[in-house]
Motif scaffolding. Structure first.
Motif, PDB file in Angstrom:
ATOM      1  N   LEU A   1       0.836  -1.201   0.000  1.00  0.00           N
ATOM      2  CA  LEU A   1       0.000   0.000   0.000  1.00  0.00           C
ATOM      3  C   LEU A   1       0.868   1.246   0.000  1.00  0.00           C
ATOM      4  O   LEU A   1       2.015   1.215   0.469  1.00  0.00           O
ATOM      5  CB  LEU A   1      -0.911   0.025   1.241  1.00  0.00           C
ATOM      6  CG  LEU A   1      -2.049  -0.988   1.296  1.00  0.00           C
ATOM      7  CD1 LEU A   1      -2.723  -0.953   2.652  1.00  0.00           C
ATOM      8  CD2 LEU A   1      -3.048  -0.723   0.192  1.00  0.00           C
ATOM      9  N   PRO A   2       0.307   2.366  -0.466  1.00  0.00           N
ATOM     10  CA  PRO A   2       1.068   3.620  -0.453  1.00  0.00           C
ATOM     11  C   PRO A   2       1.154   4.218   0.954  1.00  0.00           C
ATOM     12  O   PRO A   2       0.192   4.194   1.718  1.00  0.00           O
ATOM     13  CB  PRO A   2       0.284   4.535  -1.391  1.00  0.00           C
ATOM     14  CG  PRO A   2      -1.051   3.930  -1.558  1.00  0.00           C
ATOM     15  CD  PRO A   2      -0.958   2.491  -1.196  1.00  0.00           C
ATOM     16  N   MET A   3       2.327   4.756   1.233  1.00  0.00           N
ATOM     17  CA  MET A   3       2.544   5.490   2.478  1.00  0.00           C
ATOM     18  C   MET A   3       2.076   6.933   2.274  1.00  0.00           C
ATOM     19  O   MET A   3       1.587   7.287   1.200  1.00  0.00           O
ATOM     20  CB  MET A   3       4.029   5.424   2.862  1.00  0.00           C
ATOM     21  CG  MET A   3       4.478   4.004   3.180  1.00  0.00           C
ATOM     22  SD  MET A   3       6.235   3.812   3.558  1.00  0.00           S
ATOM     23  CE  MET A   3       6.531   5.040   4.796  1.00  0.00           C
ATOM     24  N   ILE A   4       2.256   7.769   3.284  1.00  0.00           N
ATOM     25  CA  ILE A   4       1.836   9.170   3.205  1.00  0.00           C
ATOM     26  C   ILE A   4       2.468   9.869   2.012  1.00  0.00           C
ATOM     27  O   ILE A   4       1.806  10.629   1.309  1.00  0.00           O
ATOM     28  CB  ILE A   4       2.167   9.910   4.521  1.00  0.00           C
ATOM     29  CG1 ILE A   4       1.304   9.357   5.663  1.00  0.00           C
ATOM     30  CG2 ILE A   4       1.976  11.414   4.368  1.00  0.00           C
ATOM     31  CD1 ILE A   4       1.696   9.832   7.045  1.00  0.00           C
TER      32      ILE A   4
ATOM     33  N   TRP B   1       5.341   6.916  14.661  1.00  0.00           N
ATOM     34  CA  TRP B   1       6.020   6.015  13.730  1.00  0.00           C
ATOM     35  C   TRP B   1       5.740   6.455  12.300  1.00  0.00           C
ATOM     36  O   TRP B   1       4.762   7.115  12.005  1.00  0.00           O
ATOM     37  CB  TRP B   1       5.605   4.556  13.962  1.00  0.00           C
ATOM     38  CG  TRP B   1       4.126   4.348  14.079  1.00  0.00           C
ATOM     39  CD1 TRP B   1       3.253   4.076  13.064  1.00  0.00           C
ATOM     40  CD2 TRP B   1       3.348   4.397  15.275  1.00  0.00           C
ATOM     41  NE1 TRP B   1       1.980   3.959  13.555  1.00  0.00           N
ATOM     42  CE2 TRP B   1       1.999   4.149  14.915  1.00  0.00           C
ATOM     43  CE3 TRP B   1       3.641   4.623  16.629  1.00  0.00           C
ATOM     44  CZ2 TRP B   1       0.962   4.114  15.841  1.00  0.00           C
ATOM     45  CZ3 TRP B   1       2.600   4.581  17.544  1.00  0.00           C
ATOM     46  CH2 TRP B   1       1.291   4.340  17.151  1.00  0.00           C
ATOM     47  N   LYS B   2       6.624   6.070  11.401  1.00  0.00           N
ATOM     48  CA  LYS B   2       6.567   6.545  10.007  1.00  0.00           C
ATOM     49  C   LYS B   2       5.827   5.589   9.073  1.00  0.00           C
ATOM     50  O   LYS B   2       5.637   5.905   7.911  1.00  0.00           O
ATOM     51  CB  LYS B   2       7.986   6.748   9.468  1.00  0.00           C
ATOM     52  CG  LYS B   2       8.825   7.702  10.292  1.00  0.00           C
ATOM     53  CD  LYS B   2       8.273   9.099  10.234  1.00  0.00           C
ATOM     54  CE  LYS B   2       9.174  10.051  11.001  1.00  0.00           C
ATOM     55  NZ  LYS B   2       8.471  11.201  11.487  1.00  0.00           N
ATOM     56  N   THR B   3       5.445   4.440   9.564  1.00  0.00           N
ATOM     57  CA  THR B   3       4.853   3.419   8.700  1.00  0.00           C
ATOM     58  C   THR B   3       3.325   3.486   8.752  1.00  0.00           C
ATOM     59  O   THR B   3       2.668   2.706   9.433  1.00  0.00           O
ATOM     60  CB  THR B   3       5.365   2.017   9.086  1.00  0.00           C
ATOM     61  OG1 THR B   3       5.338   1.897  10.517  1.00  0.00           O
ATOM     62  CG2 THR B   3       6.783   1.801   8.592  1.00  0.00           C
ATOM     63  N   HIS B   4       2.794   4.444   8.004  1.00  0.00           N
ATOM     64  CA  HIS B   4       1.348   4.647   7.854  1.00  0.00           C
ATOM     65  C   HIS B   4       1.010   4.411   6.390  1.00  0.00           C
ATOM     66  O   HIS B   4       1.626   5.029   5.514  1.00  0.00           O
ATOM     67  CB  HIS B   4       0.951   6.073   8.233  1.00  0.00           C
ATOM     68  CG  HIS B   4       1.223   6.412   9.647  1.00  0.00           C
ATOM     69  ND1 HIS B   4       0.353   6.109  10.657  1.00  0.00           N
ATOM     70  CD2 HIS B   4       2.289   7.028  10.234  1.00  0.00           C
ATOM     71  CE1 HIS B   4       0.851   6.532  11.797  1.00  0.00           C
ATOM     72  NE2 HIS B   4       2.033   7.087  11.571  1.00  0.00           N
ATOM     73  N   VAL B   5       0.044   3.536   6.124  1.00  0.00           N
ATOM     74  CA  VAL B   5      -0.345   3.249   4.738  1.00  0.00           C
ATOM     75  C   VAL B   5      -1.860   3.339   4.583  1.00  0.00           C
ATOM     76  O   VAL B   5      -2.616   3.142   5.542  1.00  0.00           O
ATOM     77  CB  VAL B   5       0.148   1.861   4.270  1.00  0.00           C
ATOM     78  CG1 VAL B   5       1.667   1.800   4.237  1.00  0.00           C
ATOM     79  CG2 VAL B   5      -0.416   0.742   5.130  1.00  0.00           C
TER      80      VAL B   5
END
Length: 176
Positions: free
Chosen positions: A42-45, A121-125
């Motif tokens: 999936l795409p991240m931000i 955290w940076k891992t948001h999809v």
């Protein structure tokens, strides 16, 4: 009498070989504890694609949520656990991360919730398809919130855990 013993020993040998073959196989992909978690991308931000498989080597809490889900939004204990375990070593992994999979259709609502809730955290999809997302279908999500905890090999260790139970599971996987 010798034939019965031979038959018994031969049968026992076959059972042992079959058991060994089954225990050496790769885990089945599926949604049960002990199974390989189904992969997705999936795409991240920032629109770059992130696959679940690319996170192997880390303990991963895959957290399914949405900004409009009140039960999904209280993440204070999860943030504290993330800060406590993110740099720890585990038997099958180095470090702990949270992969937040949002089912929002409105990107601005999704981004605002990340900021308001302090999800550091940076891992948001999110593919902005809501429950029409392939991930929702693949994980057969009955609703939100939901999560799965994966070991460093992508094997489901536990499902729908938070707080002290999450800490307990993480401690069980630690090296020390």
């Amino acid at each position: 009498m010798n034939n019965k013993i031979s038959y018994f020993l031969c049968s026992a040998f076959i059972v042992i070989i079959c058991f060994e073959a089954v225990s050496q196989r790769s885990p089945t992909t599926g949604l049960r504890v002990g199974n390989q978690a189904p992969n997705f991308e999936l795409p991240m931000i920032d629109e770059t694609l992130l696959s679940l498989e690319s996170l192997r080597g880390k303990i991963v809490l895959v957290d399914f949520w949405a900004s409009w889900c009140k039960g999904c939004r209280n993440k204070q204990s999860t943030i504290a656990i993330y800060n406590q375990y993110k740099d720890k070593n585990f038997r099958t992994a180095e470090g702990f991360i949270i992969l937040s999979v949002s089912f929002d259709k409105d990107k601005s609502a999704w981004l605002k919730a990340i900021e308001m809730d302090g999800l550091i955290w940076k891992t948001h999809v999110n593919d902005l398809k809501g429950f029409s997302s392939e991930v929702a279908k693949r994980y057969k999500l009955p609703g939100l919130p939901q999560n799965v905890l994966l070991d460093g090999n992508g094997i489901i260790v536990s499902k729908n855990i938070m707080g002290e139970r999450l800490k307990y599971e993480l401690d069980k996987m630690r090296n020390d």
